[in-house]
Write a protein that holds these residues in place. Structure first.
Motif, PDB file in Angstrom:
ATOM      1  N   THR A 201       0.736  -1.218   0.073  1.00 56.88           N
ATOM      2  CA  THR A 201       0.113  -0.121   0.051  1.00 56.88           C
ATOM      3  C   THR A 201       0.810   1.281   0.088  1.00 56.88           C
ATOM      4  OG1 THR A 201      -1.935  -1.256   1.147  1.00 56.88           O
ATOM      5  CG2 THR A 201      -1.748   1.254   1.243  1.00 56.88           C
ATOM      6  N   MET A 202       0.823   2.069  -0.945  1.00 59.18           N
ATOM      7  CA  MET A 202       1.527   3.101  -1.059  1.00 59.18           C
ATOM      8  C   MET A 202       0.581   4.572  -0.476  1.00 59.18           C
ATOM      9  SD  MET A 202       4.001   2.040  -2.738  1.00 59.18           S
ATOM     10  CE  MET A 202       4.690   3.645  -3.467  1.00 59.18           C
ATOM     11  N   SER A 203       1.164   5.335   0.514  1.00 60.53           N
ATOM     12  CA  SER A 203       0.521   6.236   1.177  1.00 60.53           C
ATOM     13  C   SER A 203       0.995   7.527   0.678  1.00 60.53           C
ATOM     14  CB  SER A 203       0.615   6.212   2.708  1.00 60.53           C
ATOM     15  OG  SER A 203       0.319   5.321   3.345  1.00 60.53           O
ATOM     16  N   HIS A 204      -0.373   8.680   0.455  1.00 60.29           N
ATOM     17  CA  HIS A 204       0.340   9.916  -0.092  1.00 60.29           C
ATOM     18  C   HIS A 204      -0.544  10.594   0.866  1.00 60.29           C
ATOM     19  CE1 HIS A 204       1.908   8.397  -3.957  1.00 60.29           C
ATOM     20  NE2 HIS A 204       0.817   7.333  -3.913  1.00 60.29           N
ATOM     21  N   ALA A 205       0.134  11.815   1.234  1.00 61.67           N
ATOM     22  CA  ALA A 205      -0.257  12.892   2.073  1.00 61.67           C
ATOM     23  C   ALA A 205      -1.310  13.709   1.453  1.00 61.67           C
ATOM     24  CB  ALA A 205       0.848  13.807   2.379  1.00 61.67           C
ATOM     25  N   ALA A 206      -2.474  13.746   2.072  1.00 64.23           N
ATOM     26  CA  ALA A 206      -3.599  14.470   1.427  1.00 64.23           C
ATOM     27  C   ALA A 206      -4.075  15.689   2.159  1.00 64.23           C
ATOM     28  CB  ALA A 206      -4.644  13.436   1.186  1.00 64.23           C
ATOM     29  N   GLY A 207      -4.874  16.377   1.534  1.00 61.61           N
ATOM     30  CA  GLY A 207      -5.319  17.840   2.427  1.00 61.61           C
ATOM     31  C   GLY A 207      -5.091  19.021   1.611  1.00 61.61           C
ATOM     32  N   ILE A 208      -6.082  20.070   1.833  1.00 63.27           N
ATOM     33  CA  ILE A 208      -6.114  21.331   1.046  1.00 63.27           C
ATOM     34  C   ILE A 208      -5.904  22.432   2.214  1.00 63.27           C
ATOM     35  CG2 ILE A 208      -7.782  22.781  -0.294  1.00 63.27           C
ATOM     36  CD1 ILE A 208      -9.116  20.404  -1.185  1.00 63.27           C
ATOM     37  N   THR A 209      -4.777  23.012   1.890  1.00 60.16           N
ATOM     38  CA  THR A 209      -4.414  24.195   2.847  1.00 60.16           C
ATOM     39  C   THR A 209      -5.402  25.386   2.176  1.00 60.16           C
ATOM     40  OG1 THR A 209      -2.298  23.374   2.963  1.00 60.16           O
ATOM     41  CG2 THR A 209      -2.549  25.870   3.679  1.00 60.16           C
ATOM     42  N   PRO A 210      -6.144  25.816   3.038  1.00 63.32           N
ATOM     43  CA  PRO A 210      -6.893  27.220   2.566  1.00 63.32           C
ATOM     44  C   PRO A 210      -5.679  28.477   2.227  1.00 63.32           C
ATOM     45  CG  PRO A 210      -7.724  26.175   4.797  1.00 63.32           C
ATOM     46  CD  PRO A 210      -6.574  25.518   4.587  1.00 63.32           C
ATOM     47  N   GLN A 211      -6.324  29.080   1.317  1.00 61.90           N
ATOM     48  CA  GLN A 211      -5.760  30.353   1.095  1.00 61.90           C
ATOM     49  C   GLN A 211      -5.760  31.204   2.113  1.00 61.90           C
ATOM     50  OE1 GLN A 211      -3.992  30.342  -2.008  1.00 61.90           O
ATOM     51  NE2 GLN A 211      -4.221  28.262  -1.746  1.00 61.90           N
ATOM     52  N   GLY A 212      -4.680  31.926   2.632  1.00 60.26           N
ATOM     53  CA  GLY A 212      -4.650  32.481   4.051  1.00 60.26           C
ATOM     54  C   GLY A 212      -5.397  33.884   3.667  1.00 60.26           C
ATOM     55  N   ASN A 213      -5.497  34.578   2.654  1.00 58.68           N
ATOM     56  CA  ASN A 213      -6.156  35.640   2.902  1.00 58.68           C
ATOM     57  C   ASN A 213      -7.482  35.631   1.891  1.00 58.68           C
ATOM     58  OD1 ASN A 213      -5.053  35.234   0.280  1.00 58.68           O
ATOM     59  ND2 ASN A 213      -3.932  37.310  -0.064  1.00 58.68           N
ATOM     60  N   TRP A 214      -8.028  34.479   2.063  1.00 57.02           N
ATOM     61  CA  TRP A 214      -9.391  34.388   1.435  1.00 57.02           C
ATOM     62  C   TRP A 214     -10.339  35.302   2.031  1.00 57.02           C
ATOM     63  CZ3 TRP A 214     -11.951  33.680  -2.515  1.00 57.02           C
ATOM     64  CH2 TRP A 214     -13.378  33.404  -2.587  1.00 57.02           C
ATOM     65  N   HIS A 215     -10.296  35.313   3.484  1.00 53.71           N
ATOM     66  CA  HIS A 215     -11.341  36.072   4.127  1.00 53.71           C
ATOM     67  C   HIS A 215     -11.589  37.520   3.403  1.00 53.71           C
ATOM     68  CE1 HIS A 215      -7.960  36.852   6.390  1.00 53.71           C
ATOM     69  NE2 HIS A 215      -8.312  38.226   6.761  1.00 53.71           N
ATOM     70  N   ARG A 216     -10.236  37.909   2.857  1.00 54.06           N
ATOM     71  CA  ARG A 216     -10.184  39.358   2.327  1.00 54.06           C
ATOM     72  C   ARG A 216     -10.817  39.144   0.920  1.00 54.06           C
ATOM     73  NH1 ARG A 216      -7.247  43.331   4.826  1.00 54.06           N
ATOM     74  NH2 ARG A 216      -6.310  42.693   6.973  1.00 54.06           N
ATOM     75  N   TRP A 217     -10.108  38.308   0.055  1.00 51.69           N
ATOM     76  CA  TRP A 217     -10.416  38.344  -1.294  1.00 51.69           C
ATOM     77  C   TRP A 217     -11.901  38.218  -1.692  1.00 51.69           C
ATOM     78  CZ3 TRP A 217      -7.877  40.159  -5.038  1.00 51.69           C
ATOM     79  CH2 TRP A 217      -6.343  40.219  -5.173  1.00 51.69           C
ATOM     80  N   ARG A 218     -12.732  37.374  -0.748  1.00 47.05           N
ATOM     81  CA  ARG A 218     -14.101  36.836  -1.206  1.00 47.05           C
ATOM     82  C   ARG A 218     -14.946  38.269  -0.987  1.00 47.05           C
ATOM     83  NH1 ARG A 218     -15.014  33.243   3.876  1.00 47.05           N
ATOM     84  NH2 ARG A 218     -15.229  34.925   5.500  1.00 47.05           N
ATOM     85  N   HIS A 219     -14.512  39.324  -0.628  1.00 44.39           N
ATOM     86  CA  HIS A 219     -15.376  40.560  -0.234  1.00 44.39           C
ATOM     87  C   HIS A 219     -14.663  41.459  -1.563  1.00 44.39           C
ATOM     88  CE1 HIS A 219     -16.768  38.996   3.053  1.00 44.39           C
ATOM     89  NE2 HIS A 219     -15.916  38.839   3.658  1.00 44.39           N
ATOM     90  N   ARG A 220     -13.955  41.249  -2.465  1.00 45.21           N
ATOM     91  CA  ARG A 220     -13.583  41.894  -3.590  1.00 45.21           C
ATOM     92  C   ARG A 220     -14.468  41.642  -4.983  1.00 45.21           C
ATOM     93  NH1 ARG A 220      -8.180  43.152  -1.798  1.00 45.21           N
ATOM     94  NH2 ARG A 220      -7.850  44.490  -3.686  1.00 45.21           N
ATOM     95  N   LYS A 221     -14.021  42.210  -6.046  1.00 43.48           N
ATOM     96  CA  LYS A 221     -14.763  42.027  -7.292  1.00 43.48           C
ATOM     97  C   LYS A 221     -13.898  40.901  -7.971  1.00 43.48           C
ATOM     98  CE  LYS A 221     -16.867  46.524  -8.201  1.00 43.48           C
ATOM     99  NZ  LYS A 221     -16.831  47.720  -8.963  1.00 43.48           N
ATOM    100  N   GLY A 222     -14.580  39.507  -8.060  1.00 38.56           N
ATOM    101  CA  GLY A 222     -14.044  38.490  -8.660  1.00 38.56           C
ATOM    102  C   GLY A 222     -14.933  38.010  -9.707  1.00 38.56           C
TER     103      GLY A 222
END
Length: 594
Positions: A201-222
């Motif tokens: 069995t080959m193990s692979h690290a998994a997981g998603i690191t949130p973008q650190g400044n997402w709380h700012r970007w989501r209130h901009r014009k995207g």
């Protein structure tokens, strides 16, 4: 033990290892050198075997199965050009990520480069298109079974994306009636044979690191761009963009429901360019965009940051934007980047109603950062007016009844209920992407990696076999001719199936090129002046040739009533050679551009 015993033991273990990595379907072409693999596959209780006499079509059949099953599919072929014919499917899988396992039987080393029959150099045959490659040695019981099992587990257990090539040399004899009653080589693996797990069995690290400044970007014009997504991902991306109040520019393959349809027409309008120029961030999910106007806008957009989220490796951005290339699955990424709440938005099921979250107040993280937590609600609402203008132009465009423009614009009315769509390449898919609007989450399949016309019917046959839902296949006449013998794969269908052939007498996408007309007709379009009634009869399929829009709808309605096990219905829609291309060109020209 004899070489045939070695061949048989190795092939049996190889196929067993494949099942431990999720393989349940195996596509097999006839051949002598591949006999050990073929017999092992046929004897395995967990494998369902598909057959086709054309190796190029066989590879695409496996590609279609992998598309719809989201599982690895094995392919077994004999040596020589039989193996070489798998290259187009390997290339497509390398670009779109379908997991294919190509098992190419080979001559042993002493028969290579010496004039032996049907012996070619197969190591590295597919170049660097396979994600992983393995050239096995000639089977011998002197090599431990644990070596073969662990070697296969290493190449198959690394998070497979695209094709894997395993070259398998077998020495003669390939056939006899020996019954193996004592096999100490296989017995070396002990009680592993009674289990379901890989040897290693080959193990692979998994997981998603949130973008650190997402709380700012989501209130901009995207702006959100949706490329090739799954039927589960598309509606959730659409809901996420709607909750943010960001415009969604989406592809036919996005499964988002295309809330801003006809972008291929209005995207170059000066008003659209002015509105979208206000954006500060572009978030793109998936790749493989069809629309040239969308690709052109995407290439020239200038924003502070460009994020591209796709589970496939590689840059996936032909415009080479400065920004963030995030290799991640879309749904977990959305969960980690909520549009306006501290908790992720509840996941939306494909084709179900979406209720946007209620934002009751400031998010704690936003408040601490001094950020206004209220989302920008519909900052690009002016685009809806341009959508209405484009829709009106489509309705006013002169087009023959049941022509290509009519088909592309009204395709949603022709789809089977709770069914699936496979659509071919060239002019056809561009028209549907530009002029259609499909239901959110309705499964759409296409070969848009290399975007070739080879193997399209075979791929559609694989999609058909991967599910029990009705299937509508729409393909052009040259594409159908290119893969005509694949109609043999539609003789028995587990669900009602229609192969709708748009016969405009040639590759009319080349009519859009600024080439001299005589040269264009002779060297590009290459009209063949054919009809497909005899092709359908050759393979025992029903045939219809409707002459009006109402007749098209009636022919489809009758086809959807066919019982399981019946053959597909071939519907040929004959149109004027350049009617669709000319009308499309007029639509593009009729929208003002910058």
């Amino acid at each position: 033990m004899s070489s045939i015993s070695s061949n048989r033991c190795w092939a049996t273990l190889l196929l067993e290892c494949l099942t431990r990595h999720g393989v349940r379907h195996c596509c097999i072409a006839p051949g002598s050198r591949s006999t050990p693999l073929t017999l092992a596959a046929a004897a395995h209780p967990q494998l369902y075997c598909h057959t086709h006499f054309d190796e190029r079509g066989l590879g695409h059949l496996a590609l279609g199965l992998a598309k719809t099953l989201k599982q690895p599919v094995a392919v077994i072929v004999t040596s020589g050009t039989a193996a070489a014919n798998l290259l187009p499917a390997v290339i497509e899988a390398s670009l779109t990520g379908e997991p294919l396992i190509m098992l190419t039987a080979d001559r042993p080393p002493e028969l290579i480069d010496c004039g032996a029959n049907q012996a070619i150099r197969q190591t590295g045959l597919f170049g660097d298109f396979p994600g992983r490659q393995l050239s096995l040695p000639r089977p011998t019981l002197a090599i431990p079974a644990s070596w073969l099992a662990s070697t296969l587990d290493e190449i198959l257990g690394g998070g497979q994306v695209g094709a894997v090539h395993i070259n398998c040399p077998f020495a003669e004899p390939l056939y006899d009636d020996v019954v193996l009653t004592d096999d100490p080589w296989s017995a070396e693996l002990g009680d592993w044979w009674q289990g379901l797990q890989p040897w290693l069995t080959m193990s692979h690290a998994a997981g998603i690191t949130p973008q650190g400044n997402w709380h700012r970007w989501r209130h901009r014009k995207g702006i959100v761009i949706a490329g090739r997504l799954t039927p589960e991902e598309g509606p959730n991306v659409a809901a996420w963009a709607a909750a943010l109040g960001w415009p969604l520019l989406s592809d036919l393959q996005s499964h988002t429901g295309q809330p801003l349809p006809y972008a291929d027409l209005w995207l170059s309008h000066p008003e659209a360019i002015a509105i979208l120029a206000q954006a500060e961030l572009v978030v793109q999910f998936g790749s493989g965009l069809i629309s040239k106007r969308l690709l052109n806008w995407q290439a020239h957009c200038r924003v502070a940051e460009y994020w591209l989220i796709d589970s496939l490796p590689g840059r996936r951005d032909p415009a080479h934007h400065r920004g963030r290339r995030i290799i991640a699955s879309v749904l977990p990424w959305l969960d980690r980047h909520p549009p306006g709440l501290a908790a992720p938005v509840a996941r939306r099921q494909a084709a179900s109603a979406y209720m946007p979250p209620v934002v009751a107040g400031a998010n704690i993280a936003d408040a601490a950062a001094g950020v206004d937590s209220r989302p920008v609600a519909g900052w690009a609402t002016g685009l809806q007016r341009l959508v209405a203008v484009a829709r009106q132009r489509i309705h006013l465009t002169p087009d023959v009844e049941a022509g290509e423009i009519w088909l592309a614009h009204h395709l949603n009315r022709l789809l089977p209920a709770a069914g699936r769509l496979f659509i071919g390449n060239s002019l056809l898919i561009r028209l549907v992407d530009a002029l259609g609007q499909l239901p959110a989450g309705y499964p759409v399949f296409a070969n848009r990696g290399a975007s070739g016309i080879d193997g399209l019917l075979s791929t559609a046959a694989g999609v058909l076999r991967g599910g029990l839902e009705p299937l509508l296949v729409i393909i052009g006449d040259l594409s159908a001719l290119y893969d005509l013998n694949a109609l043999a794969l539609f003789r028995q269908c587990q669900a009602p199936t229609v192969v709708l052939i748009i016969n405009n007498n040639g590759g009319q996408i080349f009519s859009l090129l600024p080439t001299p007309p005589a040269v264009r007709e002779q060297l590009y379009v290459m009209g063949q002046q054919v009809e497909f009634e005899h092709a359908a009869a050759l393979f025992g399929l029903s045939y219809r040739r409707p002459e009006s829009a109402m007749a098209v709808e009636q022919a489809l309605e009758q086809a959807w009533q066919q019982p399981a096990g019946a053959g597909a219905t071939v519907i040929e829609l004959r149109t004027g050679s350049r009617e669709g291309a000319d009308a499309y060109r007029q639509l593009i020209a009729g929208m003002p551009s910058a």
